[in-house]
Design a protein around this motif. Sequence first.
Motif, PDB file in Angstrom:
ATOM      1  N   ILE A  71      53.029  18.696  60.575  1.00 28.19           N
ATOM      2  CA  ILE A  71      53.175  19.439  59.320  1.00 28.19           C
ATOM      3  C   ILE A  71      52.582  18.606  58.192  1.00 28.19           C
ATOM      4  O   ILE A  71      52.805  17.396  58.121  1.00 28.19           O
ATOM      5  N   VAL A  72      51.843  19.274  57.320  1.00 29.28           N
ATOM      6  CA  VAL A  72      51.226  18.624  56.162  1.00 29.28           C
ATOM      7  C   VAL A  72      51.584  19.430  54.923  1.00 29.28           C
ATOM      8  O   VAL A  72      51.598  20.661  54.949  1.00 29.28           O
ATOM      9  N   HIS A  73      51.883  18.707  53.840  1.00 28.68           N
ATOM     10  CA  HIS A  73      52.100  19.339  52.533  1.00 28.68           C
ATOM     11  C   HIS A  73      50.924  18.973  51.641  1.00 28.68           C
ATOM     12  O   HIS A  73      50.555  17.806  51.554  1.00 28.68           O
ATOM     13  N   ARG A  74      50.359  19.963  50.997  1.00 27.80           N
ATOM     14  CA  ARG A  74      49.266  19.714  50.058  1.00 27.80           C
ATOM     15  C   ARG A  74      49.709  20.071  48.654  1.00 27.80           C
ATOM     16  O   ARG A  74      50.122  21.190  48.391  1.00 27.80           O
ATOM     17  N   ARG A 105      52.281  24.248  52.576  1.00 28.99           N
ATOM     18  CA  ARG A 105      52.526  23.663  53.898  1.00 28.99           C
ATOM     19  C   ARG A 105      51.584  24.303  54.911  1.00 28.99           C
ATOM     20  O   ARG A 105      51.418  25.517  54.937  1.00 28.99           O
ATOM     21  N   TYR A 106      50.997  23.449  55.748  1.00 29.77           N
ATOM     22  CA  TYR A 106      50.170  23.917  56.860  1.00 29.77           C
ATOM     23  C   TYR A 106      50.327  22.931  58.005  1.00 29.77           C
ATOM     24  O   TYR A 106      51.128  21.989  57.914  1.00 29.77           O
ATOM     25  N   LEU A 107      49.602  23.143  59.090  1.00 27.88           N
ATOM     26  CA  LEU A 107      49.668  22.253  60.253  1.00 27.88           C
ATOM     27  C   LEU A 107      48.303  21.683  60.572  1.00 27.88           C
ATOM     28  O   LEU A 107      47.279  22.299  60.262  1.00 27.88           O
ATOM     29  N   THR A 108      48.317  20.550  61.242  1.00 29.21           N
ATOM     30  CA  THR A 108      47.135  20.118  61.971  1.00 29.21           C
ATOM     31  C   THR A 108      47.549  20.024  63.433  1.00 29.21           C
ATOM     32  O   THR A 108      48.717  19.715  63.745  1.00 29.21           O
ATOM     33  N   ASP A 142      47.011  15.543  50.313  1.00 28.74           N
ATOM     34  CA  ASP A 142      47.833  15.849  51.475  1.00 28.74           C
ATOM     35  C   ASP A 142      48.878  14.770  51.722  1.00 28.74           C
ATOM     36  O   ASP A 142      48.596  13.575  51.571  1.00 28.74           O
ATOM     37  N   TYR A 143      50.069  15.235  52.131  1.00 30.35           N
ATOM     38  CA  TYR A 143      51.194  14.374  52.465  1.00 30.35           C
ATOM     39  C   TYR A 143      51.704  14.778  53.848  1.00 30.35           C
ATOM     40  O   TYR A 143      52.335  15.830  53.981  1.00 30.35           O
TER      41      TYR A 143
END
Length: 177
Positions: A71-74, A105-108, A142-143
């Motif tokens: 999970i990534v927060h931008r 929030r998105y994913l890699t 990104d975090y």
Amino acid sequence: MSFYASAINALLSSDSSLLDLVEAVRALPYGRPSDRTVEGMLRERRGTCSTKHLFLAQALRERFPETEPLIVHRVYTLDRARARDLFGPTVAEIVPEDGLINVHRYLTITLKGQRIAIDATFAGPAWDGRSSLPLACGPGRDYPAGEDPDAEKRALEEQHCDPVVREPFIAALASAR
């Protein structure tokens, strides 16, 4: 069978592919469930970037662990022109003249040795199952999320966002979709 496995089976048949799973989550309408949890999203069949990606990360860990979902927060700034391009004129009108700061929030995931972005926030053209999906936000910082993605996102929102500006924007997104 875990809660997430049961939820996946409710959305999809057990022989569904990675592509089917991502597309099923993307197909859920955008909107905040009354209970802002994965359970609320599944019950009400609607979700935001937060609930959809939290669910998808857990589902991928269980069904496709080789994808190594993260999970990534931008944190990004959205101006009216970009809002119009991404979401249309109705949402763009909600964005203040000087823009707004939001947290998305998105994913890699890992596919064939490469990290790609998966953004299941909104339905769109079918995913090819190989390359990154476009992010439903602008460029930003990104975090990567840790153990408690919801608490981390709330902290970023408190640090960067003005709720007086952000809440009408989120409501407009739900109405426009």
